[in-house]
Design a protein around this motif. Sequence first.
Motif, PDB file in Angstrom:
ATOM      1  N   ILE A   2       0.842  -1.188   0.000  1.00 21.42           N
ATOM      2  CA  ILE A   2       0.000   0.000   0.000  1.00 21.42           C
ATOM      3  C   ILE A   2       0.884   1.248   0.000  1.00 21.42           C
ATOM      4  CG2 ILE A   2      -1.836  -1.198   1.266  1.00 21.42           C
ATOM      5  CD1 ILE A   2      -1.118   0.548   3.704  1.00 21.42           C
ATOM      6  N   SER A   3       0.431   2.262  -0.712  1.00 17.47           N
ATOM      7  CA  SER A   3       1.076   3.568  -0.682  1.00 17.47           C
ATOM      8  C   SER A   3       0.158   4.535   0.039  1.00 17.47           C
ATOM      9  CB  SER A   3       1.359   4.078  -2.097  1.00 17.47           C
ATOM     10  OG  SER A   3       2.502   3.460  -2.650  1.00 17.47           O
ATOM     11  N   VAL A   4       0.686   5.199   1.062  1.00 14.58           N
ATOM     12  CA  VAL A   4      -0.080   6.141   1.863  1.00 14.58           C
ATOM     13  C   VAL A   4       0.373   7.547   1.497  1.00 14.58           C
ATOM     14  CG1 VAL A   4      -0.742   6.818   4.201  1.00 14.58           C
ATOM     15  CG2 VAL A   4      -0.203   4.427   3.706  1.00 14.58           C
ATOM     16  N   ASN A   5      -0.555   8.350   1.033  1.00 19.15           N
ATOM     17  CA  ASN A   5      -0.219   9.684   0.553  1.00 19.15           C
ATOM     18  C   ASN A   5       0.540  10.482   1.622  1.00 19.15           C
ATOM     19  OD1 ASN A   5      -1.627   8.961  -1.713  1.00 19.15           O
ATOM     20  ND2 ASN A   5      -3.406  10.249  -1.293  1.00 19.15           N
ATOM     21  N   GLY A   6       1.709  11.000   1.237  1.00 19.02           N
ATOM     22  CA  GLY A   6       2.502  11.810   2.139  1.00 19.02           C
ATOM     23  C   GLY A   6       3.281  11.031   3.166  1.00 19.02           C
ATOM     24  N   ARG A   7       3.174   9.698   3.183  1.00 20.68           N
ATOM     25  CA  ARG A   7       3.832   8.889   4.204  1.00 20.68           C
ATOM     26  C   ARG A   7       4.849   7.914   3.633  1.00 20.68           C
ATOM     27  NH1 ARG A   7       2.805  11.889   8.617  1.00 20.68           N
ATOM     28  NH2 ARG A   7       0.589  12.425   8.711  1.00 20.68           N
ATOM     29  N   GLY A   8       4.505   7.284   2.507  1.00 17.27           N
ATOM     30  CA  GLY A   8       5.414   6.308   1.924  1.00 17.27           C
ATOM     31  C   GLY A   8       4.695   5.028   1.541  1.00 17.27           C
TER      32      GLY A   8
END
Length: 373
Positions: free
Chosen positions: A217-223
């Motif tokens: 998963i890609s979390v916006n602004g987190r990685g």
Amino acid sequence: MSGLSRRFLNLIVRSHDSAVRSLRCIDLKRLQLFYPTIPPRTPPPTTMETFGLPSPNPNFQACSADAVDQQGIACYTLAQGKVLCTDQCRRNFLYDASTHQVTTMPEFHRPRLNSLSLFIPSGEGKDKDDNDRGEGADEDRCGGEGSLFLMDKILQPVTRGDIGHPTGDLEVLFYGNGNGGITSHCKLLPPPPAYDWNAPSKIGSYAVVGNGSHVCISVNGRGTYFLDTARHTWDKVGDWTLPFLGKVEYVPELKLWFGISAYDQHLAAADLSTTDSQPQLVHGWKEFQPPEEWFQVGDPQLVNLGSGRFCIARFFTSFFEDDYAQEVSVLTGLEVVLRELNGNGKVKLEMVRHKSMRHTSIPGCRNSIHLVF
């Protein structure tokens, strides 16, 4: 290509009642979204054929609630033709479109009406060394058994003392057919590492990688994070995010992952077999140009039909005189093929556009397409 194209395209359709959904199965041989042979390279037509929706098969309705606005129902896909339905009361059942069989499923720990979902068939992830294969094409070889991972679209902040403990944002449903019948249960999962999270964060894209051994998963602004699907532990693989929007599909015949580009919302491909650095898009194609008076609503949806064939669903609102509005759902059939270059043995990927067909409905009324799978 070795994979076989699917014959049916499934739709979840909304009615004017938020507590009712229906399953519609479109026979692609009758709809003819694809030409019998690869069409010539010509500009897309300026007009589109329209299509009607098949009869409901069946209707799904939420249980009664004290207040009507609290009712709701959501549908999540398992293997082909199998749909898990859940409502605000956490009443769950599985419907098999091929057999019309309904099976009661265990309750979730909390209502799941707006989650992202990934289904991993049983048998995937067994070969941990085969990291370049991804999700696999034949979901039905295990009879629909597997694990359905559900993730809240918005992950909530986690305090340092709660790191590694389930919060309710993520849950997995294990589904199988044992000797004694259906054996299923649900389990809450811990969230990704979140030492520096101080605000809710949105999951921008997600995929199955490593032959089913990991959910990415890609979390916006987190990685970007990997969830080990066997151990249910997390690793952060980078501060970067995947170059996609929403769900990403692996196509074994082409050994690439396909999804909607986060940059321009066109079909795109990338290699996610290694994640030492941010994956780069290796190809991108524009399959549809809407009329100027159409306004896109919601995100496009990509369906992998097998053998390099896809269906992309796009959703629009069109306004006419006197503020009369229509909801327009457009289905576009396309395939990605390998072309040999100049007889020197090198090949490139090329997108072949087939047909675009539309369905119109009045906002707030029946027969509005919600989900395509």
